[in-house]
Design a protein around this motif. Structure first.
Motif, short mmCIF file in Angstrom:
data_model
loop_
_atom_site.label_atom_id
_atom_site.label_comp_id
_atom_site.label_asym_id
_atom_site.label_seq_id
_atom_site.Cartn_x
_atom_site.Cartn_y
_atom_site.Cartn_z
N ALA A 23 3.36 -8.45 5.02
CA ALA A 23 2.43 -9.44 5.58
C ALA A 23 1.00 -8.95 5.50
O ALA A 23 0.07 -9.72 5.19
N ALA A 24 0.78 -7.65 5.74
CA ALA A 24 -0.57 -7.09 5.66
C ALA A 24 -1.10 -7.17 4.23
O ALA A 24 -2.29 -7.47 4.01
N ARG A 25 -0.24 -6.91 3.25
CA ARG A 25 -0.68 -7.02 1.85
C ARG A 25 -1.06 -8.47 1.50
O ARG A 25 -2.03 -8.71 0.78
N VAL A 26 -0.28 -9.42 2.00
CA VAL A 26 -0.59 -10.83 1.74
C VAL A 26 -1.94 -11.19 2.35
O VAL A 26 -2.77 -11.86 1.72
N ARG A 27 -2.19 -10.76 3.56
CA ARG A 27 -3.48 -11.04 4.20
C ARG A 27 -4.63 -10.42 3.41
O ARG A 27 -5.70 -11.04 3.27
N ASP A 56 7.19 -3.66 0.19
CA ASP A 56 5.85 -3.10 0.33
C ASP A 56 5.27 -2.76 -1.05
O ASP A 56 4.96 -1.61 -1.35
N THR A 57 5.11 -3.79 -1.87
CA THR A 57 4.49 -3.65 -3.18
C THR A 57 3.49 -4.77 -3.37
O THR A 57 3.67 -5.88 -2.84
N PRO A 58 2.43 -4.54 -4.14
CA PRO A 58 1.46 -5.63 -4.36
C PRO A 58 2.06 -6.79 -5.12
O PRO A 58 1.65 -7.94 -4.93
N ARG A 99 -5.45 -12.59 0.45
CA ARG A 99 -6.00 -13.91 0.74
C ARG A 99 -6.69 -13.88 2.10
O ARG A 99 -6.17 -14.39 3.09
N PRO A 100 -7.88 -13.26 2.19
CA PRO A 100 -8.59 -13.20 3.47
C PRO A 100 -8.84 -14.61 4.02
O PRO A 100 -9.17 -15.53 3.28
N GLY A 101 -8.65 -14.75 5.30
CA GLY A 101 -8.85 -16.05 5.93
C GLY A 101 -7.59 -16.86 6.09
O GLY A 101 -7.57 -17.81 6.89
N LEU A 102 -6.55 -16.52 5.34
CA LEU A 102 -5.27 -17.23 5.50
C LEU A 102 -4.50 -16.60 6.66
O LEU A 102 -4.30 -15.38 6.68
N ARG A 103 -4.06 -17.42 7.57
CA ARG A 103 -3.24 -16.90 8.66
C ARG A 103 -1.83 -16.66 8.15
O ARG A 103 -1.18 -17.57 7.63
#
Length: 244
Positions: free
Chosen positions: A26-30, A220-222, A33-37
């Motif tokens: 979840a941290a990688r996804v955030r 936990d991979t990009p 895409r900054p700003g996406l909850r």
């Protein structure tokens, strides 16, 4: 208009490593895409459960949510459990597709191979693509597609193995099959998202059968973070509404 929140729907496990891996994803996804909850909810075994997350998003003012199942195949959980928990009286919830097949999944598996010291596509290696497995033939067919696509990278061979059901090859049987096909070395790719009982079982069986290495789970991979966003984006324009 702000983008709908992304709810990552994870299976859940009593093993605390599972939740750690999901939080890292979840941290990688955030970060991508900054700003996406981005929130995570679980089907079972640990919390917060999916309905709790949906209630919290509704209280925060959301009217629409895109739920991305953190599941590789359209097995029972994706077909039955996920839709049943996504119905909400105040939210329109769109369910995205499961994660496999995808070139990004293959890229994540390649990354884990590199970390283990193996060049992706090394023709000396036969590869066991080890998954949980399912009683659903459609789900296991997806795993077969992933193996076939990965074989094109140049491996000696890629065969599937299932850790949780008594159908298809076991890890030990898959290792033996690769040896019969002439593989000089054998690697077992753990096509699992997070650590837990089944990945541990795959590792134990692989090493007992004589495999040289077993890769780590891929959450936990990009590449998997990008895949989650791909599924989210695809669900936005034309997904089935699950509002109550």
């Amino acid at each position: 208009m702000s983008a709908p929140p992304l709810l990552a729907v994870a299976h859940g496990s009593r093993d605390p490593r599972h939740a750690v891996a999901m939080a890292a994803l979840a941290a990688r996804v955030r970060d991508l895409r900054p700003g996406l909850r981005v929130e995570t909810g679980y089907l079972d075994h640990c919390g917060p459960r999916v309905p709790e997350r949906l209630d919290a998003l509704a209280l925060a003012g959301a009217t629409e949510v895109v739920a991305v199942p953190l599941l590789f195949t359209p097995a029972f959980h994706a077909k039955q459990d996920v839709p049943s928990v996504l119905r909400h009286r105040r939210l329109t919830v769109r369910q995205a597709a499961t994660l496999a097949p995808s070139p990004l999944l293959l890229a994540a598996l390649d990354s884990r191979m590199r970390e283990a010291g193996v060049r992706p596509g090394d023709p000396r290696y036969g590869v066991v693509l080890a998954t949980a497995g399912s009683t659903d033939p459609e789900a296991n067919a997806v795993t077969t597609i992933v193996a076939r696509e990965w074989r094109r990278a140049g491996w000696c061979a890629v065969v599937t193995a299932f850790a949780s059901v008594h159908q298809g090859s076991t890890v030990a049987a898959a290792v033996a099959e690769l040896r019969s096909l002439g593989a000089q070395r054998i690697a077992v790719a753990s096509c699992m998202l997070a650590p837990g009982i089944l990945p541990d079982r795959i590792t134990e069986q692989a090493l007992a059968a004589g495999a040289e290495l077993v890769t780590e789970p891929v959450a936990d991979t990009p590449e998997i973070a990008r895949l989650v966003l791909d599924r989210y984006d695809a669900a936005l324009p034309a997904a089935t509404s699950l509002s109550a």
